[in-house]
Design a protein around this motif. Structure first.
Motif, PDB file in Angstrom:
ATOM      1  N   LYS A  15       1.193   0.703  -4.410  1.00 12.63           N
ATOM      2  CA  LYS A  15      -0.275   0.675  -4.399  1.00 12.63           C
ATOM      3  C   LYS A  15      -0.863  -0.404  -5.295  1.00 12.63           C
ATOM      4  O   LYS A  15      -1.858  -0.191  -6.002  1.00 12.63           O
ATOM      5  CB  LYS A  15      -0.848   2.047  -4.785  1.00 12.63           C
ATOM      6  CG  LYS A  15      -0.410   3.158  -3.833  1.00 12.63           C
ATOM      7  CD  LYS A  15      -1.101   4.458  -4.103  1.00 12.63           C
ATOM      8  CE  LYS A  15      -0.639   5.521  -3.096  1.00 12.63           C
ATOM      9  NZ  LYS A  15      -0.881   5.134  -1.685  1.00 12.63           N
ATOM     10  N   ARG A  16      -0.217  -1.568  -5.253  1.00 11.74           N
ATOM     11  CA  ARG A  16      -0.698  -2.684  -6.046  1.00 11.74           C
ATOM     12  C   ARG A  16      -0.668  -3.971  -5.217  1.00 11.74           C
ATOM     13  O   ARG A  16       0.082  -4.083  -4.246  1.00 11.74           O
ATOM     14  CB  ARG A  16       0.189  -2.914  -7.282  1.00 11.74           C
ATOM     15  CG  ARG A  16       0.111  -1.846  -8.335  1.00 11.74           C
ATOM     16  CD  ARG A  16      -1.219  -1.836  -9.072  1.00 11.74           C
ATOM     17  NE  ARG A  16      -1.215  -0.860 -10.161  1.00 11.74           N
ATOM     18  CZ  ARG A  16      -1.438   0.457 -10.021  1.00 11.74           C
ATOM     19  NH1 ARG A  16      -1.676   0.973  -8.826  1.00 11.74           N
ATOM     20  NH2 ARG A  16      -1.425   1.248 -11.078  1.00 11.74           N
ATOM     21  N   THR A  17      -1.492  -4.939  -5.637  1.00 13.51           N
ATOM     22  CA  THR A  17      -1.372  -6.304  -5.115  1.00 13.51           C
ATOM     23  C   THR A  17      -0.753  -7.154  -6.204  1.00 13.51           C
ATOM     24  O   THR A  17      -0.770  -6.790  -7.394  1.00 13.51           O
ATOM     25  CB  THR A  17      -2.743  -6.881  -4.707  1.00 13.51           C
ATOM     26  OG1 THR A  17      -2.552  -8.141  -4.060  1.00 13.51           O
ATOM     27  CG2 THR A  17      -3.664  -7.076  -5.913  1.00 13.51           C
ATOM     28  N   VAL A  48       0.827  -1.215   0.000  1.00  7.59           N
ATOM     29  CA  VAL A  48       0.000   0.000   0.000  1.00  7.59           C
ATOM     30  C   VAL A  48       0.862   1.266   0.000  1.00  7.59           C
ATOM     31  O   VAL A  48       0.333   2.371  -0.004  1.00  7.59           O
ATOM     32  CB  VAL A  48      -0.976   0.049   1.214  1.00  7.59           C
ATOM     33  CG1 VAL A  48      -1.881  -1.172   1.214  1.00  7.59           C
ATOM     34  CG2 VAL A  48      -0.229   0.191   2.531  1.00  7.59           C
TER      35      VAL A  48
END
Lengths: 121, 121, 121, 121
Positions: free
Chosen positions: D64-66, D35
């Motif tokens: 800000k990625r999974t 995050v």
């Protein structure tokens, strides 16, 4: 914060189903990971609902190795746990390790799995 | 760090499936482990989406014992929880214990299990 | 130690299966528990593999209540999440709450469940 | 307490089932969430029961990625893990991330899932 594990682990929901299918026995595994440079000496204690604990079960876990200890195998654990009976267990280690508890239940003609990282202190 | 458990545990996902099959009722179990030398007095409180909590449900857990409390059994819990309704629960204890929450759902003609160590404080 | 929850929770494995069976839709639920005396204002943010996060999704959770938020229901969440796509999410709250994440997958003609207490800070 | 994750994660129970069905391969996923505003450089190390660890497997995870890393895909991971063999793994990151480990086993003609938030330090 450089421990890379804990010295004591707790698993309240132990259960070896009485039945199996699909040619694979219902079982549980205590999956241990030792990332340290030293062999870990671990001690299992099993707790029951209506009898005294069964303790002092010692195993070793080599440095930089995992070991998935089958709880239904007397030859791995050194004791035979009863099937179809609720139990719980703790693992104590002389070097930090990590414990994840898993079950495969094949009672009903298919597979179902559960897992959780144990509670560590 | 010598507590060997916590005094308060939280389980947000409680659910007793309305249906069952395979001759075994869908159920949940609150699996408690008390490794201490003292009996634990534990109090369950159940929370719902649209009604007041149901609290003050007291049980005991003997020293050095586990207890897998079936949440669908009035005779174990002292109250009857509704089936097919989302709920949550907390367990408070006077000595440190560990709580693991598990569900067996047999609704769809097979078994499926879930488990997690509860959130403890 | 009297917080009774945390203010931020993280769930890396979100997934709404594209298929269902048994007359029940495959789904996930973000199960929240607020044992405090105050209403909790919670904010969901969803993260993806290849697009910007979807944030600012606000819900409330009454005092002394649980809420099992279905992630596949636009009417509950206020947004429609894609099916068949890996995602993750966080929940931020203004009062301490507890989050447990669960999935029911009915793709293959039976039920399978997974759950875990989220990672909290 | 503003870390929004941890720098080291541990998963003791890794296992890629040897068999599959339903047209979907049994697999595991290491689900990571970042995050933060910075790209995360993560390193996987795999541990076995009877051989040296397999380390130095580097991946990136955008800000800000999974990323749900499939452990059975050589093209994602850069190495091919053996099927039907117990293993374990750790993930180290240069910025705080969260790791959740999941398995889908389709061996027995249906689906069964397991998941847990990894152990983090």
């Amino acid at each position: 914060m450089a421990d890379r594990g804990r010295l004591r682990w707790f698993v309240p929901d132990g259960y070896l189903p009485a039945e199996s299918s699909h040619g694979i026995e219902s079982h549980e595994a205590a999956c241990l990971l030792n990332v340290s440079d030293e062999e870990a000496r671990v001690t299992f204690t099993f707790y029951f609902e209506d009898r005294e604990p069964l303790g002092g079960i010692r195993l070793t876990l080599a440095a930089k190795r995992t070991r998935h200890v089958r709880l239904d195998r007397r030859d791995e654990l050194g004791v035979e746990l009863p099937r179809g009976v609720p139990f719980a267990y703790t693992v104590e280690s002389d070097v930090p390790v990590v414990l994840q508890h898993s079950r495969l239940d094949t009672t009903a003609g298919g597979y179902t799995l559960l897992t959780t990282i144990a509670y560590g202190e």
